[in-house]
Design an enzyme around this catalytic site. Structure first.
Site, mmCIF file in Angstrom:
data_model
loop_
_atom_site.group_PDB
_atom_site.id
_atom_site.type_symbol
_atom_site.label_atom_id
_atom_site.label_comp_id
_atom_site.label_asym_id
_atom_site.label_seq_id
_atom_site.Cartn_x
_atom_site.Cartn_y
_atom_site.Cartn_z
ATOM 1 N N THR A 1 1.808 -0.169 3.052
ATOM 2 C CA THR A 1 1.966 -1.296 3.970
ATOM 3 C C THR A 1 3.089 -2.198 3.478
ATOM 4 O OG1 THR A 1 -0.379 -1.247 4.566
ATOM 5 C CG2 THR A 1 0.773 -3.318 4.930
ATOM 6 N N ASP B 1 5.020 -5.614 -4.922
ATOM 7 C CA ASP B 1 5.484 -7.000 -5.047
ATOM 8 C C ASP B 1 6.189 -7.188 -6.383
ATOM 9 O OD1 ASP B 1 4.371 -7.977 -2.527
ATOM 10 O OD2 ASP B 1 2.440 -7.568 -3.460
ATOM 11 N N LYS C 1 0.414 -5.552 -6.343
ATOM 12 C CA LYS C 1 0.497 -5.248 -4.923
ATOM 13 C C LYS C 1 -0.525 -6.105 -4.183
ATOM 14 C CE LYS C 1 0.574 -0.944 -3.749
ATOM 15 N NZ LYS C 1 1.594 -1.312 -2.722
ATOM 16 N N GLU D 1 -4.874 0.362 -0.161
ATOM 17 C CA GLU D 1 -3.757 0.948 -0.901
ATOM 18 C C GLU D 1 -4.243 1.598 -2.197
ATOM 19 O OE1 GLU D 1 -0.261 -2.067 0.746
ATOM 20 O OE2 GLU D 1 -1.179 -2.426 -1.206
#
Length: 221
Positions: free
Chosen positions: A29, A85, A95, A104
């Site tokens: 995502t 991230d 993340k 995830e």
């Protein structure tokens, strides 16, 4: 001069080289993944189908005509492609900025190879500048936040956000993540925590890293 979006697009296109034909894959995502889905649809790669990690990713898969399958319908995945991230030199990550960290982590655990696609701004020597997302059960949020304070963090509720699984997100600043695996475990042992965004127990296997000078593959050390 390449923009950040240009770098994301470069990483997404390079990741296509790692996607096998005739297999099921997982798709993460976020903004970099959006470019990957677009590139996958245009590439003609013959995959059996994709397991999505969020409603937004499912919508993109439908939009681009890529068949979606549920994780329960497959016996593992050849590959999982997602962004981060932050990602360190051991390919451990933070993340969950997009709120999909639980799904995830589940899909990553079901995949033989985890490919992280990122631009150079996400590649760091030390995790922790980006606030750590923690998915919590709503009625335990205050309890969890007090425990996160004891771990040295500064928790803040992500206002107006519910995950696809119906939970809240608490973003935690100031944690010492020099030992990310230990902190991942410590947070997940707090009653009321569903999952947290440290990906240390299941790091990426390869980072597709886009820099201004080009794209390189970085493998876990």
């Amino acid at each position: 001069m390449a923009t950040q979006d240009d770098l994301k697009r470069m990483a997404a296109h390079k990741a296509l080289e790692l996607v096998p034909h005739g297999e099921y894959i997982g798709v993460g995502t976020g903004s970099t993944v959006k470019y990957f889905i677009e590139a996958l649809a245009a590439s003609g790669k013959d995959i059996k189908g994709a397991v999505s990690t969020s409603s937004s990713t499912s919508a993109l898969l439908r939009q681009h005509g890529i068949a979606e399958v549920g994780l329960n319908e497959v016996n593992g995945l050849a590959l999982y492609v997602d962004g981060a991230d932050e990602i360190n030199h051991s390919l451990q990550m933070i993340k969950g900025g997009g709120g999909a960290l639980l799904n995830e982590k589940i899909v990553a655990s079901a995949s033989r190879q985890f490919v992280c696609i990122a631009d150079e701004s996400k590649y760091v020597a030390r995790l922790g500048k980006f606030p750590l997302p923690v998915e919590v059960i709503e009625h335990a949020r205050s309890l969890v936040s007090r425990q996160l304070l004891k771990l040295g963090g500064e928790p803040e509720l992500r206002i107006g956000v519910k995950t696809d699984n119906g939970h809240q997100i608490v973003d935690v600043s100031g944690l010492n993540l020099d030992q990310p695996m230990s902190m991942e475990d410590a947070i997940n042992h707090i009653p009321g925590v569903v999952e947290n965004g440290i990906f240390a127990r299941r790091p990426a296997d390869v980072l597709v890293l886009a820099r201004a000078g080009g794209v390189e593959l970085v493998y876990a050390k």
